[in-house]
Design an enzyme around this catalytic site. Sequence first.
Site, mmCIF file in Angstrom:
data_model
loop_
_atom_site.group_PDB
_atom_site.id
_atom_site.type_symbol
_atom_site.label_atom_id
_atom_site.label_comp_id
_atom_site.label_asym_id
_atom_site.label_seq_id
_atom_site.Cartn_x
_atom_site.Cartn_y
_atom_site.Cartn_z
ATOM 1 N N GLY A 68 0.990 -1.184 0.190
ATOM 2 C CA GLY A 68 0.044 0.084 0.036
ATOM 3 C C GLY A 68 0.785 1.237 0.082
ATOM 4 O O GLY A 68 2.101 1.137 0.627
ATOM 5 N N GLN A 73 3.029 10.022 1.401
ATOM 6 C CA GLN A 73 4.312 9.221 1.183
ATOM 7 C C GLN A 73 5.354 9.529 0.072
ATOM 8 O O GLN A 73 6.270 9.177 0.305
ATOM 9 C CB GLN A 73 4.018 7.814 1.426
ATOM 10 C CG GLN A 73 3.383 7.362 2.860
ATOM 11 C CD GLN A 73 3.330 5.679 2.831
ATOM 12 O OE1 GLN A 73 2.352 5.276 2.219
ATOM 13 N NE2 GLN A 73 4.076 5.223 3.257
ATOM 14 N N CYS A 126 6.098 0.321 7.609
ATOM 15 C CA CYS A 126 5.524 1.042 6.935
ATOM 16 C C CYS A 126 6.731 1.707 5.920
ATOM 17 O O CYS A 126 7.757 1.690 6.484
ATOM 18 C CB CYS A 126 5.041 2.315 7.734
ATOM 19 S SG CYS A 126 4.834 4.008 6.805
ATOM 20 N N LEU A 127 6.363 1.758 4.561
ATOM 21 C CA LEU A 127 7.603 2.121 3.792
ATOM 22 C C LEU A 127 8.093 3.709 4.069
ATOM 23 O O LEU A 127 9.374 3.940 3.951
ATOM 24 C CB LEU A 127 7.185 2.371 2.345
ATOM 25 C CG LEU A 127 6.652 0.901 1.764
ATOM 26 C CD1 LEU A 127 6.105 1.373 0.240
ATOM 27 C CD2 LEU A 127 7.716 0.162 1.882
ATOM 28 N N HIS A 168 -4.253 1.123 7.615
ATOM 29 C CA HIS A 168 -2.966 1.716 7.455
ATOM 30 C C HIS A 168 -2.974 2.864 6.644
ATOM 31 O O HIS A 168 -2.432 3.996 6.938
ATOM 32 C CB HIS A 168 -2.162 0.692 7.140
ATOM 33 C CG HIS A 168 -0.633 1.002 7.337
ATOM 34 N ND1 HIS A 168 0.590 0.555 7.960
ATOM 35 C CD2 HIS A 168 0.137 2.034 6.383
ATOM 36 C CE1 HIS A 168 1.603 1.313 7.805
ATOM 37 N NE2 HIS A 168 1.300 2.178 6.775
ATOM 38 N N GLU A 169 -3.376 2.664 5.318
ATOM 39 C CA GLU A 169 -3.260 3.775 4.346
ATOM 40 C C GLU A 169 -4.142 5.058 4.461
ATOM 41 O O GLU A 169 -4.134 6.259 4.141
ATOM 42 C CB GLU A 169 -3.558 3.059 2.954
ATOM 43 C CG GLU A 169 -2.481 1.856 2.505
ATOM 44 C CD GLU A 169 -0.943 2.350 2.757
ATOM 45 O OE1 GLU A 169 -0.638 3.374 2.620
ATOM 46 O OE2 GLU A 169 -0.286 1.358 3.067
ATOM 47 N N HIS A 172 -2.966 7.418 6.855
ATOM 48 C CA HIS A 172 -1.770 8.192 6.413
ATOM 49 C C HIS A 172 -2.540 9.510 5.998
ATOM 50 O O HIS A 172 -1.670 10.509 6.127
ATOM 51 C CB HIS A 172 -1.193 7.564 5.153
ATOM 52 C CG HIS A 172 0.096 6.619 5.543
ATOM 53 N ND1 HIS A 172 1.431 7.034 6.153
ATOM 54 C CD2 HIS A 172 0.428 5.481 5.268
ATOM 55 C CE1 HIS A 172 2.241 6.290 6.199
ATOM 56 N NE2 HIS A 172 1.741 5.359 5.898
HETATM 57 ZN ZN ZN Z 1 2.609 3.410 5.695
#
Ligand code: ZN
Length: 214
Positions: A68, A73, A126-127, A168-169, A172
């Site tokens: 995701g 991000q 998380c990226l 999660h997304e 953000h």
């Molecule tokens: Zn994330």
Amino acid sequence: MTESKTHLPLADRIKELLATGGPLPIVAAGDPVLRGVAEPYDGQLDDALLHRFTDALRVTMHAAPGVGLAAPQVGIPLRIAVLEDQAVGAQDVLEARGRTPLPFRVLVNPRYEPEGGARAAFFEGCLSVPGWQAVVARHARVRLRGQDGTGRTIDEVVTGWPARIVQHETDHLDGTLYLDMAVSRSLSTNEAVAERWSGPTPEEAARQLGFELP
Ligand code: ZN
């Protein structure tokens, strides 16, 4: 500021980002864009630019790799995210996590609410927080609403791992990172998770690291 003044720079910034042609640079924790509330998408980008942008998010998510990616991000404060999970891994782990394949999809202005009180606690990462994972208890089942990349309405109930990705997304877009809700004593490097905590559930991690599973 007038609408045109707030909207023009976002489209221009996206065009600049896309000009590089490859995966986009991912913003890491510490950048305020990850802590702001992203703007609702209401046509700031024309259809062609929106499509090019979500395509670049997909390429970036694949390259990372991740399951995701939300627009903040890559530094763009718009309520847009992409998801895709091929659900590859050991069968017992996939089953315990309810990790079923999630075909690529674009979420525009997503929101969710819990369906029932069940929660599920697992390691996630998380990226934008590279190298680390921690246990987060999340709603096991959520009702997801919003639009897809073509403006079609989304209103569906999502469960298991896809429900975790959706939460999660979407979080953000409100400036929330998974760490805000994580069990801090569970914090582990990716290497530690791979070596020690890759089992179906985080029960052994809870015992050895000394935390209560929510
Ligand atoms: Zn994330």
